[in-house]
Design an enzyme around this catalytic site. Structure first.
Site, PDB file in Angstrom:
ATOM      1  N   LYS A 201       0.851  -1.183   0.000  1.00  0.00           N
ATOM      2  CA  LYS A 201       0.000   0.000   0.000  1.00  0.00           C
ATOM      3  C   LYS A 201       0.888   1.234   0.000  1.00  0.00           C
ATOM      4  O   LYS A 201       1.757   1.391   0.848  1.00  0.00           O
ATOM      5  CB  LYS A 201      -0.906  -0.013   1.235  1.00  0.00           C
ATOM      6  CG  LYS A 201      -1.763   1.229   1.336  1.00  0.00           C
ATOM      7  CD  LYS A 201      -2.775   1.108   2.446  1.00  0.00           C
ATOM      8  CE  LYS A 201      -3.557   2.398   2.582  1.00  0.00           C
ATOM      9  NZ  LYS A 201      -4.543   2.315   3.660  1.00  0.00           N
ATOM     10  N   LYS A 255      -2.365  -1.451  -3.724  1.00  0.00           N
ATOM     11  CA  LYS A 255      -3.207  -0.252  -3.628  1.00  0.00           C
ATOM     12  C   LYS A 255      -2.362   0.996  -3.713  1.00  0.00           C
ATOM     13  O   LYS A 255      -1.339   1.044  -3.027  1.00  0.00           O
ATOM     14  CB  LYS A 255      -3.916  -0.307  -2.277  1.00  0.00           C
ATOM     15  CG  LYS A 255      -4.815   0.856  -2.002  1.00  0.00           C
ATOM     16  CD  LYS A 255      -5.445   0.662  -0.657  1.00  0.00           C
ATOM     17  CE  LYS A 255      -6.258   1.896  -0.332  1.00  0.00           C
ATOM     18  NZ  LYS A 255      -6.699   1.877   1.031  1.00  0.00           N
TER      19      LYS A 255
HETATM   20  C1  PBG Z   1      -6.872   3.532   5.573  1.00  0.00           C
HETATM   21  C2  PBG Z   1      -7.479   3.301   4.265  1.00  0.00           C
HETATM   22  C3  PBG Z   1      -7.438   4.222   3.227  1.00  0.00           C
HETATM   23  C4  PBG Z   1      -8.120   3.662   2.169  1.00  0.00           C
HETATM   24  C5  PBG Z   1      -8.579   2.406   2.573  1.00  0.00           C
HETATM   25  N1  PBG Z   1      -8.169   2.191   3.873  1.00  0.00           N
HETATM   26  C6  PBG Z   1      -6.883   5.593   3.201  1.00  0.00           C
HETATM   27  C7  PBG Z   1      -5.569   5.882   3.735  1.00  0.00           C
HETATM   28  O1  PBG Z   1      -4.693   5.040   3.816  1.00  0.00           O
HETATM   29  O2  PBG Z   1      -5.383   7.051   4.111  1.00  0.00           O
HETATM   30  C8  PBG Z   1      -8.305   4.353   0.860  1.00  0.00           C
HETATM   31  C9  PBG Z   1      -9.324   3.818  -0.066  1.00  0.00           C
HETATM   32  C10 PBG Z   1      -9.690   4.729  -1.155  1.00  0.00           C
HETATM   33  O3  PBG Z   1      -9.074   5.781  -1.401  1.00  0.00           O
HETATM   34  O4  PBG Z   1     -10.666   4.394  -1.848  1.00  0.00           O
HETATM   35  N2  PBG Z   1      -6.906   2.549   6.495  1.00  0.00           N
END
Ligand code: PBG
Length: 332
Positions: A201, A255
């Site tokens: 991520k 992601k």
């Molecule tokens: C955080 C989390 C995020 C997303 C999913 N889980 C945002 C972040 O890491 O700040 C983002 C998903 C999206 O942008 O659709 N636990």
């Protein structure tokens, strides 16, 4: 590969001439079975509130959750991913809301399991939807503390699994959390609960609309670069995946999605694991904004983006388009 023949004996356009041959030579497929639909939850009753920065996306109250996903179930979408919205006044430094068995996640899991027993429920494991500072873990001297955070995540994962979540999905990027969560689940007898790890991520600008959707945007102090990955790196993603798999991850995720298909490709090639990508909020909103201006055709842009994930090696895609795409696939 060896391609001896050349033009005019070979005419690549022959196979593209008619719809039926195009279908016969198609190398990849997209079905509702490849789609996971993220759902935002909000408190109160009879609520269905539009998320401003994500046209067509809503936050629903728990009493409406079952009805909200009914069509998706009908169309063959195998699972939904749940995310709670928490207003600023209900957040605190330690994200204690994550450990409340009556929180939105647990209540929605119970309601959805009762209404749709065959629907897979994926629960987000992280503290950002509960903390006043918007980070995925707890702060010690202004740094997200790894072990203290993992300790809480284990309890959070166990709690949601006991409420009916089938797949816990740690999105926090702490080190060692997969192994600790696996152990905590097993100790509680939750041996069937799966772990979908957000293995690679990235610290991305494409999450902005999501933070709006869950109420973290105003809250976030600083950025997440001390735990999420640097967009410059690829080899590091493979190390992350290798560790998560060794610790017991059942499925891995990359992601964001489209800007990181090279990562998906390498992960799938090297490990051959069930591999997923999250087409994140910013990717969705970019397409929707262009659609609203008449610059892109909704259906074509959506389907082309989703097929790209399949081509890159994804078993499935988490996408805010899941329901629209499944509708379109059914219509043929
Ligand atoms: C955080 C989390 C995020 C997303 C999913 N889980 C945002 C972040 O890491 O700040 C983002 C998903 C999206 O942008 O659709 N636990």
């Amino acid at each position: 590969m060896n391609f001896p023949a050349s033009f005019p004996a070979t005419r690549m356009r022959r196979n593209r001439r008619d719809a039926w041959t195009r279908k016969l030579v198609a190398e990849n497929t997209l079905t509702p079975g490849n789609l996971i639909w993220p759902i935002f939850l909000t408190s109160g009753e009879n609520q269905k509130v539009p998320v401003e920065s994500m046209p067509g996306v809503f936050r629903v109250s728990v009493d409406r959750a079952a009805e909200h996903v009914a069509e998706a179930v009908e169309l063959g979408i195998p699972a939904v991913a749940l995310f709670p919205y928490t207003p600023a006044e209900q957040r605190d430094e330690e994200g204690t809301g994550a450990l409340n068995p009556e929180n939105l996640m647990c209540r929605a899991a119970r309601a959805l399991k009762a209404a749709h027993p065959g629907l897979g429920l994926i629960g987000d494991v992280a503290l950002d939807t509960y903390t006043s500072h918007g980070h995925d873990g707890v702060l010690r001297d202004d740094y997200v503390h790894n072990e203290d955070t993992v300790h809480i995540l284990c309890q959070q994962a166990r709690l949601m699994a006991e409420a009916g979540v089938d797949v816990v999905a740690p999105s926090d990027m702490m080190d060692g959390r997969i192994g600790s969560i696996r152990e905590a689940l097993d100790d509680a007898g939750l041996i069937h609960t799966r772990i979908m790890s957000y293995a690679a991520k990235y610290a991305s600008g494409f999450y902005a609309p999501f933070r709006d959707a869950v109420g973290s945007n105003a809250a976030l102090r600083g950025d997440k670069k001390t735990y999420q990955m640097d967009p410059a790196n690829t080899d590091e993603a493979l190390r992350e995946v290798a560790l998560d798999v060794a610790e017991g991850a059942d499925m891995v995720m990359v992601k964001p999605g489209l800007p990181y298909l090279d990562i998906v490709w390498r992960v799938k090639k090297e490990f051959g694991l069930p591999t997923y990508a999250y087409q994140v909020s910013g990717e969705y909103s970019m397409i929707m904004a262009a659609v609203e201006r008449g610059w892109l055709d909704h259906d074509r842009a959506m389907m082309e983006a989703l097929m790209a994930f399949r081509r890159a090696g994804c078993n499935g895609v988490l996408s805010y388009f899941a329901l629209s795409a499944a509708r379109l696939l059914k219509a043929g």
